[in-house]
Design an enzyme around this catalytic site. Sequence first.
Site, mmCIF file in Angstrom:
data_model
loop_
_atom_site.group_PDB
_atom_site.id
_atom_site.type_symbol
_atom_site.label_atom_id
_atom_site.label_comp_id
_atom_site.label_asym_id
_atom_site.label_seq_id
_atom_site.Cartn_x
_atom_site.Cartn_y
_atom_site.Cartn_z
ATOM 1 N N ASN A 153 0.810 -1.229 0.000
ATOM 2 C CA ASN A 153 0.000 0.000 0.000
ATOM 3 C C ASN A 153 0.838 1.272 0.000
ATOM 4 O O ASN A 153 0.488 2.242 -0.673
ATOM 5 C CB ASN A 153 -1.016 -0.030 1.143
ATOM 6 N N LYS A 176 12.571 -7.270 1.015
ATOM 7 C CA LYS A 176 11.627 -7.959 0.130
ATOM 8 C C LYS A 176 10.322 -7.149 0.066
ATOM 9 O O LYS A 176 9.535 -7.144 1.006
ATOM 10 C CB LYS A 176 11.306 -9.369 0.654
ATOM 11 N N GLY A 227 2.821 -5.264 7.479
ATOM 12 C CA GLY A 227 1.843 -6.033 6.710
ATOM 13 C C GLY A 227 0.704 -6.468 7.598
ATOM 14 O O GLY A 227 0.451 -5.862 8.649
ATOM 15 N N GLU A 249 4.775 -3.811 12.275
ATOM 16 C CA GLU A 249 3.758 -2.760 12.047
ATOM 17 C C GLU A 249 2.611 -3.423 11.305
ATOM 18 O O GLU A 249 2.752 -3.772 10.127
ATOM 19 C CB GLU A 249 4.346 -1.629 11.206
ATOM 20 N N GLU A 387 -10.871 -5.110 9.391
ATOM 21 C CA GLU A 387 -10.170 -4.047 8.669
ATOM 22 C C GLU A 387 -10.593 -4.123 7.203
ATOM 23 O O GLU A 387 -10.288 -5.090 6.515
ATOM 24 C CB GLU A 387 -8.652 -4.281 8.789
HETATM 25 P P1 NAD Z 1 0.615 -9.002 3.781
HETATM 26 O O1 NAD Z 1 0.779 -9.366 5.206
HETATM 27 O O2 NAD Z 1 -0.220 -9.850 2.924
HETATM 28 O O3 NAD Z 1 2.032 -8.899 3.042
HETATM 29 C C1 NAD Z 1 3.073 -8.080 3.552
HETATM 30 C C2 NAD Z 1 4.402 -8.625 3.064
HETATM 31 O O4 NAD Z 1 4.640 -9.906 3.666
HETATM 32 C C3 NAD Z 1 4.484 -8.861 1.555
HETATM 33 O O5 NAD Z 1 5.756 -8.483 1.104
HETATM 34 C C4 NAD Z 1 4.282 -10.360 1.437
HETATM 35 O O6 NAD Z 1 4.817 -10.904 0.261
HETATM 36 C C5 NAD Z 1 5.015 -10.851 2.682
HETATM 37 N N1 NAD Z 1 4.647 -12.185 3.161
HETATM 38 C C6 NAD Z 1 3.513 -12.878 2.922
HETATM 39 N N2 NAD Z 1 3.549 -14.056 3.590
HETATM 40 C C7 NAD Z 1 4.716 -14.105 4.258
HETATM 41 C C8 NAD Z 1 5.335 -15.056 5.136
HETATM 42 N N3 NAD Z 1 4.744 -16.188 5.480
HETATM 43 N N4 NAD Z 1 6.552 -14.750 5.661
HETATM 44 C C9 NAD Z 1 7.153 -13.588 5.371
HETATM 45 N N5 NAD Z 1 6.628 -12.646 4.528
HETATM 46 C C10 NAD Z 1 5.419 -12.900 3.992
HETATM 47 O O7 NAD Z 1 0.071 -7.491 3.797
HETATM 48 P P2 NAD Z 1 -0.347 -6.580 2.541
HETATM 49 O O8 NAD Z 1 -1.638 -7.095 1.999
HETATM 50 O O9 NAD Z 1 0.811 -6.401 1.642
HETATM 51 O O10 NAD Z 1 -0.589 -5.176 3.278
HETATM 52 C C11 NAD Z 1 -1.784 -4.839 3.874
HETATM 53 C C12 NAD Z 1 -1.725 -5.013 5.372
HETATM 54 O O11 NAD Z 1 -0.609 -4.303 5.899
HETATM 55 C C13 NAD Z 1 -2.925 -4.418 6.083
HETATM 56 O O12 NAD Z 1 -3.330 -5.251 7.131
HETATM 57 C C14 NAD Z 1 -2.404 -3.105 6.638
HETATM 58 O O13 NAD Z 1 -3.101 -2.594 7.737
HETATM 59 C C15 NAD Z 1 -1.005 -3.481 6.984
HETATM 60 N N6 NAD Z 1 -0.171 -2.287 7.048
HETATM 61 C C16 NAD Z 1 0.283 -1.863 8.275
HETATM 62 C C17 NAD Z 1 1.030 -0.697 8.377
HETATM 63 C C18 NAD Z 1 1.541 -0.193 9.708
HETATM 64 O O14 NAD Z 1 2.430 0.656 9.708
HETATM 65 N N7 NAD Z 1 1.030 -0.662 10.834
HETATM 66 C C19 NAD Z 1 1.314 0.040 7.228
HETATM 67 C C20 NAD Z 1 0.826 -0.426 5.999
HETATM 68 C C21 NAD Z 1 0.095 -1.595 5.919
#
Ligand code: NAD
Length: 498
Positions: A153, A176, A227, A249, A387
């Site tokens: 995002n 990554k 994430g 985060e 969310e």
């Molecule tokens: P996601 O958790 O699906 O993916 C985040 C990252 O993790 C990606 O690079 C993905 O490829 C990687 N990933 C996936 N599975 C993994 C595993 N098993 N081990 C290690 N890495 C893995 O999240 P998203 O859909 O990319 O982002 C949206 C989410 O992120 C929402 O929940 C949002 O609230 C959160 N977010 C939080 C913040 C914050 O600062 N708190 C900021 C932005 C987004």
Amino acid sequence: MSDKPVVIDAIINGEKYKAEKQEPRENPAHPDKVVGYAPVNTKEDTIKAIDAANDAFASWRKSALDERIERMRKAIQTIKDKTPEIAQLLSREHGKPVYDSEGEIGVSLAWMEFACDNVKDVLSSEINEHDGGGKTIIARDAIGVVSAISPWNYPISLSTIKIAPALLAGNTMVLKPSPLAPLAVSKVAEIIADEFPPGVLNLVHGEADVGVELTSNEKVAKIAFTGGTETAKDIMKSAADTIKNMTLELGGNDAAVVLDDFDVDDEEAMHRLVISNFLTAGQICMIAKRIYVDRKIYDKFVEKYIEAANKWIRVGDPFDENVTIGAVNNKKQTEVVQDLVDDAERKGAEVIKLGKVLDQDLYDKGYFMQPTVVLGADYKDPIVVEEQFGPTVPILPFDDDEHALELANDSIYGLTSSVWGKEEHAVKIARRIQAGTTMINTAAVQGLDVRFPFGGVKQSGIGREYGKEGLLAYIETHVINLPDTLSLPYIPEGGESD
Ligand code: NAD
């Protein structure tokens, strides 16, 4: 900018590294167009990147701080110079308007500059008096190899938020990014990697298998992850065997509490609230995702809110300057959001569309969603407790301030929140909300200041990014005690006395 697809490679030990497989990244506003190709790295590639970071750490940790700062400042200047082209690439792969992408790069640069300006203060060692006489040195050192994993995002700001403090403190890194926005952030990573010795910043792409290696490999000392909360649970399990330092985060379901003394005729405040809900099509962790309004002003509030939303919201092509909200990043996300809205509607809630769609033909072909407000949902409906991460927001009434606090705190999350009303009243309520940040009469990125710590409580995360805390997150403290041994009680040789 040309429409020619951009091809990205991994970076391992300062060299471009060709993966066997490349994955196309589509343009969410024009899904028939490919914006570029990112590598799909393997576990073996990831191990090479971790090894490179580990080898580079031995000398990088000993490099002079002035040298690190100078290298980072050069990278900052190049990113600044290239902002227009990076922002355009980001908008093409992400779906958000160009002003929004430029804003993201602006925040990234502000943070990188803050990190350069403040790292000396944070890293300097302290010498204190020891209470047994003599002294105690508190030395501050790098941690080691950091695995940085970022979401789609805000791919650039949520990667540089990790890169800058980690490298400045003498750590090395493997980054990554998400496969859903891998291109523009890779351009930024390339610029930074070019300014640093080989192996200091490495870049790999891929999905969970790469992620698992990055979070379990014994050479990795720290994980910096942004994430989803569910992904973070997998990461914690993956890292458990080697007990890694972690900054997490995660997701949020941020409440906006509108008190009875909020002035519903304050158009600027109402405008800020609308932006707090729909900037980046609602795909921000810290967006206000549920609005609770005091029943005494509820009807008037809803009327004025819809008026303000209709004024600001223009959905369309990210490159159209009249557009305030672009496409949703991916098809799956449109389905998640639509399912929540449909579920609420089926249960009797009223769904009202907001703003205008500027180009219906484009809208029908791309991953666009006209923002909606949901009225009359139940406090426990999924649209309220989950969310949404998209352009919809429920508005619900509350009976009194205690009820508002109960509703706002009834969540597994605690990232940010906001209170809207007269300052003194709002601050009193804010103090009782469980969140990492609470903003008064503003919310989301509008209220963000990179000089101060950001992060969540409860299942929204562990640790803080931004501010001095965001620099300390990449530093280990090593205490060296030099007590005045003559003044200490006698300890017999060999340890324990009988
Ligand atoms: P996601 O958790 O699906 O993916 C985040 C990252 O993790 C990606 O690079 C993905 O490829 C990687 N990933 C996936 N599975 C993994 C595993 N098993 N081990 C290690 N890495 C893995 O999240 P998203 O859909 O990319 O982002 C949206 C989410 O992120 C929402 O929940 C949002 O609230 C959160 N977010 C939080 C913040 C914050 O600062 N708190 C900021 C932005 C987004």
